[in-house]
Motif scaffolding. Structure first.
Motif, short mmCIF file in Angstrom:
data_model
loop_
_atom_site.label_atom_id
_atom_site.label_comp_id
_atom_site.label_asym_id
_atom_site.label_seq_id
_atom_site.Cartn_x
_atom_site.Cartn_y
_atom_site.Cartn_z
N GLU A 153 100.32 41.30 30.55
CA GLU A 153 101.34 40.49 31.19
C GLU A 153 102.70 41.19 31.24
OE1 GLU A 153 101.14 36.89 28.95
OE2 GLU A 153 99.06 36.48 29.51
N ALA A 154 102.77 42.39 30.69
CA ALA A 154 103.97 43.22 30.76
C ALA A 154 103.55 44.66 30.56
CB ALA A 154 104.98 42.80 29.70
N GLU A 155 104.37 45.56 31.03
CA GLU A 155 104.05 46.99 30.92
C GLU A 155 104.85 47.69 29.83
OE1 GLU A 155 101.66 48.42 32.48
OE2 GLU A 155 101.14 46.70 33.73
N VAL A 156 106.06 47.23 29.57
CA VAL A 156 106.92 47.90 28.58
C VAL A 156 107.58 46.85 27.69
CG1 VAL A 156 107.41 49.89 30.04
CG2 VAL A 156 108.90 47.90 30.15
N ASN A 157 108.06 47.31 26.55
CA ASN A 157 108.80 46.46 25.62
C ASN A 157 110.27 46.88 25.66
OD1 ASN A 157 109.97 45.15 23.45
ND2 ASN A 157 108.32 45.58 22.03
N PRO A 158 111.11 46.16 26.40
CA PRO A 158 112.52 46.56 26.54
C PRO A 158 113.30 46.47 25.25
CG PRO A 158 112.16 44.39 27.50
CD PRO A 158 110.81 44.94 27.16
N CYS A 159 112.81 45.72 24.26
CA CYS A 159 113.54 45.60 22.99
C CYS A 159 113.63 46.96 22.29
CB CYS A 159 112.84 44.60 22.09
SG CYS A 159 112.92 42.89 22.67
N ARG A 160 112.65 47.82 22.55
CA ARG A 160 112.65 49.13 21.91
C ARG A 160 113.69 50.07 22.52
NH1 ARG A 160 106.09 50.25 21.45
NH2 ARG A 160 105.63 48.51 20.03
N GLN A 161 114.25 49.67 23.65
CA GLN A 161 115.23 50.52 24.33
C GLN A 161 116.67 50.10 24.01
OE1 GLN A 161 114.05 49.77 28.35
NE2 GLN A 161 112.20 51.03 28.22
N VAL A 162 116.82 49.07 23.17
CA VAL A 162 118.15 48.53 22.90
C VAL A 162 118.52 48.70 21.43
CG1 VAL A 162 119.60 46.46 22.98
CG2 VAL A 162 117.87 46.82 24.74
N ARG A 163 119.69 49.21 21.20
CA ARG A 163 120.20 49.38 19.84
C ARG A 163 120.56 48.01 19.26
NH1 ARG A 163 125.33 49.30 18.49
NH2 ARG A 163 125.92 49.59 20.68
N ARG A 164 120.15 47.78 18.02
CA ARG A 164 120.47 46.51 17.36
C ARG A 164 121.94 46.45 16.96
NH1 ARG A 164 116.13 45.84 19.28
NH2 ARG A 164 114.28 44.97 18.27
N ASN A 165 122.41 45.26 16.72
CA ASN A 165 123.78 45.08 16.24
C ASN A 165 123.92 45.72 14.86
OD1 ASN A 165 124.70 43.50 18.45
ND2 ASN A 165 123.72 41.70 17.58
N THR A 166 125.07 46.29 14.62
CA THR A 166 125.32 46.92 13.32
C THR A 166 125.41 45.85 12.24
OG1 THR A 166 126.55 48.72 14.38
CG2 THR A 166 126.91 48.39 12.01
N GLU A 167 124.68 46.05 11.17
CA GLU A 167 124.70 45.10 10.06
C GLU A 167 125.44 45.71 8.88
OE1 GLU A 167 121.02 43.29 9.01
OE2 GLU A 167 120.27 43.27 11.07
N GLN A 168 126.44 45.00 8.42
CA GLN A 168 127.18 45.44 7.25
C GLN A 168 126.63 44.74 6.01
OE1 GLN A 168 129.33 47.80 7.19
NE2 GLN A 168 129.57 48.08 9.40
N PRO A 169 126.05 45.49 5.07
CA PRO A 169 125.51 44.85 3.87
C PRO A 169 126.63 44.19 3.06
CG PRO A 169 125.59 47.23 3.59
CD PRO A 169 125.92 46.97 5.03
#
Length: 348
Positions: A147-163
């Motif tokens: 139902e899809a060919e690619v996973n666009p989430c893998r192409q996007v940098r996540r928000n920076t997390e400050q511990p």
């Protein structure tokens, strides 16, 4: 309206679908209806699956994120997740579906995911990362289903997390625990659970359902299963927490709290019904108490229950010179839980 149930075979095709290799290297797909002749579906796998779903009357919302979320909860991948992760993903699904529920997976681009992370959920950037992780899993399912060919989430940098960098101050934690000790019987149980986390350093998931047989007073150890183990190690790593004089005193006060409620409960930290707290139930109770403590100026700053584990690690290092064994990867213990501000070392 109830729709026909569709089942995905092991090869990613729907039930009763066939893939037949051709001499020219292509694969042709066909569908075998019950009691009917095979129906040719062509060589495009995605279109073939869509045709079958349309034939079954289940193709009007094929590939939509809302539908994929429902299907994901029926997969082995979902069942293999820890209970806490399933609860977390269920909470993540609410804001995610408000935006993507009626959008087809193959229509979502990396720019859409980036907009969700940076704009739609800019007020909760860390939480947005968890929601993007769930969305990524739904895309993986969509790809398996054709139902899809690619996973666009893998192409996007996540928000920076400050511990988080601060552990609760000892005087603030003591004031909070004393305040809880003057509350109702059930609130005392919450306070005792918080003190256990600060003294023993265990995760909530590791001790909310702890029962009396796990407390071995003869050997002076408490045995629990270490959480967050993957693969064959899941549930196999047993932590033996030494019962120190401070922890022994806490266990005695837990017993006294049970006697005060005139019940002999199997669980050390039961809810008002005598059962183990669920993660969601405990979280709600903790948030309510923390808000009230701030309002009554019992404490000046909010701290999370997870911060109590950092309090344990930080105090352990200050008293013993080393960090405790809290994680399979010691580097994570140092990065996440060590919140000491002073590093001591010797000169030559």
């Amino acid at each position: 309206m109830n729709r026909p149930r569709t089942v995905r075979a092991a090869n990613g095709l729907l039930e009763r679908m066939e893939a037949r290799p051709r001499k020219d290297g292509l694969v042709t797909y066909r569908y075998r209806p019950v009691g009917g002749k095979p129906i040719n579906l062509g060589t495009d796998r995605l279109k073939a699956i869509k045709k079958v779903l349309d034939l079954l009357g289940a193709g009007d919302n094929i590939g939509m994120i809302g539908r994929l979320w429902e299907q994901y909860q029926e997969t082995a991948d979902w069942r293999n997740l820890a209970e806490g992760t399933r609860t977390d993903y269920t909470q993540c699904s609410e804001p995610l579906l408000k935006v993507f529920a009626n959008v087809k997976a193959n229509e979502i681009r990396a720019t859409d995911v980036a907009r969700y992370l940076r704009i739609e959920r800019k007020e909760a950037p860390v939480r947005a990362n968890r929601e993007a992780a769930l969305l990524s899993n739904l895309f993986n399912l969509a790809i398996e289903r054709g139902e899809a060919e690619v996973n666009p989430c893998r192409q996007v940098r996540r928000n920076t997390e400050q511990p988080r960098t601060e552990a609760p101050k000892a005087d603030a934690l003591l004031a909070f625990l004393k305040w809880l000790a003057r509350q109702t019987a059930q609130r005392k149980i919450i306070g005792l659970a918080a003190e256990y986390a600060a003294v023993a350093g265990s995760r909530k998931v590791e001790f909310l359902d702890i029962v009396r047989p796990q407390v071995d007073r003869a050997s002076l150890v408490i045995r629990t299963k270490r959480a967050k183990q993957r693969g064959i190690k899941r549930g196999e790593i047993i932590e033996e927490v030494e019962i120190t004089p401070k922890l022994l005193d806490l266990l005695d006060r837990i017993d006294a709290a049970h006697r005060e409620q005139e019940r002999e409960c199997l669980y050390l930290f039961p809810n008002k019904h005598g059962n183990a707290y669920t993660a969601a139930g405990f979280k709600a109770m903790w948030g309510k108490l923390m808000n009230q403590a701030l309002k009554e100026k019992v404490i000046a700053e909010r701290f999370t229950f997870h911060d109590l584990r950092a309090y344990y690690a930080t105090t352990h290092k200050a008293e013993h010179g080393t960090l405790p064994d809290l994680h399979a990867n010691p580097a994570i213990t140092a990065r996440v839980y060590d919140r000491n501000k002073v590093v001591k070392r010797k000169a030559l």
